[in-house]
Design a protein around this motif. Structure first.
Motif, mmCIF file in Angstrom:
data_model
loop_
_atom_site.group_PDB
_atom_site.id
_atom_site.type_symbol
_atom_site.label_atom_id
_atom_site.label_comp_id
_atom_site.label_asym_id
_atom_site.label_seq_id
_atom_site.Cartn_x
_atom_site.Cartn_y
_atom_site.Cartn_z
ATOM 1 N N LEU A 174 0.823 -1.201 0.000
ATOM 2 C CA LEU A 174 0.000 0.000 0.000
ATOM 3 C C LEU A 174 0.861 1.256 0.000
ATOM 4 O O LEU A 174 0.599 2.217 -0.742
ATOM 5 C CB LEU A 174 -0.914 -0.015 1.221
ATOM 6 C CG LEU A 174 -1.887 1.151 1.375
ATOM 7 C CD1 LEU A 174 -2.849 1.193 0.198
ATOM 8 C CD2 LEU A 174 -2.653 1.043 2.684
ATOM 9 N N LEU A 175 1.920 1.245 0.808
ATOM 10 C CA LEU A 175 2.821 2.400 0.868
ATOM 11 C C LEU A 175 3.548 2.606 -0.456
ATOM 12 O O LEU A 175 3.709 3.750 -0.920
ATOM 13 C CB LEU A 175 3.821 2.229 2.009
ATOM 14 C CG LEU A 175 3.227 2.287 3.429
ATOM 15 C CD1 LEU A 175 4.307 2.001 4.470
ATOM 16 C CD2 LEU A 175 2.595 3.653 3.687
ATOM 17 N N SER A 201 2.526 1.609 -3.472
ATOM 18 C CA SER A 201 1.561 2.079 -4.469
ATOM 19 C C SER A 201 1.227 3.545 -4.253
ATOM 20 O O SER A 201 1.160 4.335 -5.215
ATOM 21 C CB SER A 201 0.279 1.235 -4.390
ATOM 22 O OG SER A 201 0.540 -0.122 -4.655
ATOM 23 N N THR A 202 1.027 3.906 -2.980
ATOM 24 C CA THR A 202 0.715 5.306 -2.666
ATOM 25 C C THR A 202 1.893 6.212 -2.984
ATOM 26 O O THR A 202 1.728 7.318 -3.545
ATOM 27 C CB THR A 202 0.328 5.436 -1.191
ATOM 28 O OG1 THR A 202 -0.754 4.559 -0.896
ATOM 29 C CG2 THR A 202 -0.079 6.871 -0.863
ATOM 30 N N ALA A 249 2.118 6.754 -6.661
ATOM 31 C CA ALA A 249 1.059 7.651 -7.123
ATOM 32 C C ALA A 249 1.364 9.098 -6.762
ATOM 33 O O ALA A 249 1.170 10.015 -7.591
ATOM 34 C CB ALA A 249 -0.284 7.224 -6.521
ATOM 35 N N LEU A 250 1.842 9.322 -5.529
ATOM 36 C CA LEU A 250 2.162 10.697 -5.106
ATOM 37 C C LEU A 250 3.303 11.269 -5.925
ATOM 38 O O LEU A 250 3.292 12.460 -6.294
ATOM 39 C CB LEU A 250 2.506 10.709 -3.614
ATOM 40 C CG LEU A 250 1.340 10.393 -2.663
ATOM 41 C CD1 LEU A 250 1.825 10.348 -1.217
ATOM 42 C CD2 LEU A 250 0.227 11.420 -2.818
ATOM 43 N N VAL A 307 -5.236 1.176 -5.033
ATOM 44 C CA VAL A 307 -5.224 2.510 -4.397
ATOM 45 C C VAL A 307 -4.610 3.532 -5.340
ATOM 46 O O VAL A 307 -5.099 4.660 -5.489
ATOM 47 C CB VAL A 307 -4.466 2.452 -3.063
ATOM 48 C CG1 VAL A 307 -4.238 3.849 -2.512
ATOM 49 C CG2 VAL A 307 -5.232 1.610 -2.051
ATOM 50 N N ALA A 308 -3.520 3.119 -5.990
ATOM 51 C CA ALA A 308 -2.876 4.043 -6.930
ATOM 52 C C ALA A 308 -3.796 4.352 -8.100
ATOM 53 O O ALA A 308 -3.844 5.488 -8.595
ATOM 54 C CB ALA A 308 -1.574 3.428 -7.438
ATOM 55 N N LEU A 313 -6.171 6.884 -6.672
ATOM 56 C CA LEU A 313 -5.511 8.112 -6.220
ATOM 57 C C LEU A 313 -5.049 8.970 -7.395
ATOM 58 O O LEU A 313 -5.133 10.211 -7.347
ATOM 59 C CB LEU A 313 -4.330 7.750 -5.320
ATOM 60 C CG LEU A 313 -3.598 8.898 -4.615
ATOM 61 C CD1 LEU A 313 -4.567 9.675 -3.733
ATOM 62 C CD2 LEU A 313 -2.432 8.362 -3.795
#
Length: 584
Positions: free
Chosen positions: A30-31, A33-34, A37-38, A143-144, A147
């Motif tokens: 999750l981290l 992917s996030t 994305a960020l 999530v990505a 997001l």
């Protein structure tokens, strides 16, 4: 009445439970992917600012160029880490789910565990578990996918409200497209999985009956029967790809139009002086990320397949384990067995009815009767491979359903007509059981089962892989008998386990069984006259009822009993000749 959870609810709960097995890995995914994305969302803003600095003609903005490079490397690195973590975690979750499902099956009562056909069960334990286990990783990686478009829309709003409004005009169409794709993919995937299971079931049946098919020369017919569901499978596969193709085609038409609209509005706003060149560059990049919501179709399709697979696993994962009260058998008891008013039903019809039977500890009992009389059901009930629908079974005064299953298994040894030879080598096969038998015990058991002779002729003896050992039906039975001998308990049950042995081998195995008199109770489902004649007592079943018990010599006076071994229907007896009577 006990309420069972709905399969969909149970599968969803188990998916959450599965995700909790590897929280660190999923959190890392999750981290990553996030983070990716960020980084992707920050890059357009950095690029726009860099372009503005370059356009103004000032000094080269090395700091911003390095920031753009760092963001690019960060996005690439996070995506690579997410891919590695996702693949590894999916494999671990699949193994965990398969282990849990198999454990549920093994802990459940036999009739409920084997309610599904073997081929369907195999498909669920293999392909379905892999599909279902992919759900937590797919969800974490998605999530990505969510997001990026949301962040891109925010970025466009910060740059220019009118440019963002142009993009938002097509948002409802995108949402409707994704919703229809998810629903139709789930339906097509479930139908595809059902057709796969049917093919697997028919193939398993054909493999089990290969000798019969060969003897009957019905191979071509069986080939057509096994492959007949391929037509439906192909249709469901075409449906799946049709749904996917339509979604891709529509998104391929819609997304470029949205991009064109966004760039046209941004160009007009640039001409009006509302935004700068850097803003145009950033807006075009954000628009590309925003319309990338179409990439969610892959993740949504995977989640739809996972949901369908989880539904198919739901009945297995909600199987209730065998109930027990944690009791153990009486220490050092000889194996006194009692069946009290035992009844067994299947599909609404009786298999056993009102069976009252007592087997003194350390004695042997032959169970005889015509085909379909309930012999195998009685053998299964006696060792709790099957729970009776009515009545109770006691071993040394302790109800079987009160004993902890692992402790009961150490006291009951089974041998079957067609034993499953589990284990990598011949030695592993014989040693396989509640507790692994020692090498000395394996060889002693093989000797008792008269298996040592042919094992010595195998290429590597006891170390020969079972898959490479050319075994006849009788040799397989002897390995099954050796496995039972290698795990001595107080009760040994042979369910037609001597049927493929020749007369000499059966005689020696019988002597090994007789040597256990006084310390092990032996129940032998018998078809041969010799098996009944050597037993201490005989239980004669007819149409699921216990017609009589006693010594073989006593029962032999009844012509119906003699007809059991001749295959003559009751009431159509032929009197034995004086010579036959003399031989008995």
């Amino acid at each position: 009445m006990r309420q069972h959870p709905r399969p969909g609810t149970a599968s969803a709960a188990d998916a959450r439970r599965l995700a909790r097995l590897h929280p660190a890995a999923l959190l890392g995914l999750l981290l990553c992917s996030t983070g990716g994305a960020l980084a992707a969302l920050a890059l357009p803003a950095a690029l726009g600012h860099t372009v503005d600095r370059l356009v103004t003609g000032g000094p080269v903005p090395w700091t911003w160029l390095l920031l753009c490079a760092a963001l690019t490397l960060a996005e690439t690195g996070f995506d690579a880490a997410a891919a590695v973590t996702g693949t590894t975690t999916t494999a671990e979750l699949t193994a965990s789910l398969r282990t849990r499902t198999a454990a549920r099956l093994l802990a459940a009562e036999l009739r409920r565990a084997l309610a599904l056909p073997a081929g369907d069960l195999t498909a669920r334990l293999t392909a379905r578990t892999a599909d279902a286990a992919a759900a937590p990783v797919t969800a974490a990686g998605a999530v990505a996918g969510v997001l990026l478009p949301l962040g891109a829309i925010v970025g466009l709003l910060l740059i220019d409200v009118w440019t963002a409004a142009a993009l938002l005009l097509g948002a409802p169409l995108l949402v409707a497209l994704l919703r229809a794709f998810t629903r139709r993919t789930a339906d097509a995937g479930a139908d595809y999985q059902r057709a796969q299971s049917l093919i697997a079931h028919r193939l398993t049946e054909a493999l089990d009956g290969a000798d019969t098919i060969r003897a009957a020369r019905t191979g071509a017919r069986e080939h057509r029967r096994v492959l007949e569901p391929l037509t439906a499978l192909a249709e469901h596969g075409r449906r799946t790809w049709t749904v996917y193709g339509r979604a891709v085609g529509r998104s391929g038409l819609l997304l470029p139009l949205l991009m064109l609209l966004v760039l046209a509005v941004a160009g007009l706003r640039l001409g009006a002086g509302a935004i700068g060149v850097g803003d145009l560059v950033a807006a075009s990049r954000y628009a590309s990320l925003a319309v990338g919501i179409g990439a969610l179709t892959g993740a949504l399709g995977s989640l739809a397949r996972s949901r369908a697979a989880a539904r198919s696993l739901g009945p297995l994962l909600t199987l209730a384990p065998l109930p027990h009260r944690g009791l153990g058998p009486v220490p050092d008891a000889p194996g006194h067995l009692e069946l009290r008013d035992v009844g067994v039903e299947s599909d609404g019809g009786p298999l056993l009815t009102g069976v009252h039977l007592t087997v003194p500890g350390g004695t042997s009992l032959a169970v005889v009767g015509r085909s379909g009389s309930g012999k195998s059901q009685l053998a299964a009930v006696a060792g709790r491979l099957l729970d009776p629908d009515t009545g109770s079974v006691l071993l040394d005064g302790v109800p079987l359903d009160a004993m902890e299953p692992a402790r009961l298994r150490r006291e009951v040894a089974y041998a079957f007509a067609r034993p499953a030879l589990l284990g990598a080598t011949v030695e592993d096969t014989i040693a396989y059981g509640p507790g692994t038998a020692s090498p000395d015990a394996v060889r002693e058991a093989a000797c008792a089962a008269r298996a040592d002779g042919f094992v010595a002729l195998l290429p590597y003896g006891y170390a020969t892989p079972v898959a490479d050992a050319p075994l006849s039906g009788g040799e397989r039975q002897r390995l099954g008998l050796a496995r039972a001998f290698a795990h001595p308990g107080r009760l040994m049950i042979l369910d037609d386990a001597l049927s493929s042995l020749d007369t000499v081998t059966e005689h020696h195995v019988r002597r090994a069984l007789d040597a256990r008199a006084g310390r092990c109770t032996r129940i032998i489902v018998a078809h041969r006259l010799s098996s009944a004649a050597r037993a201490d007592r005989v239980a004669w079943l007819e149409d699921g009822r216990l017609r009589a018990t006693g010594r073989h010599e006593e029962l032999w006076a009844d012509p119906d009993y003699r007809a059991v071994f001749r295959g003559t229907p009751p009431g159509e007896h032929a009197e034995r000749s004086g010579a036959e009577a003399e031989t008995r």
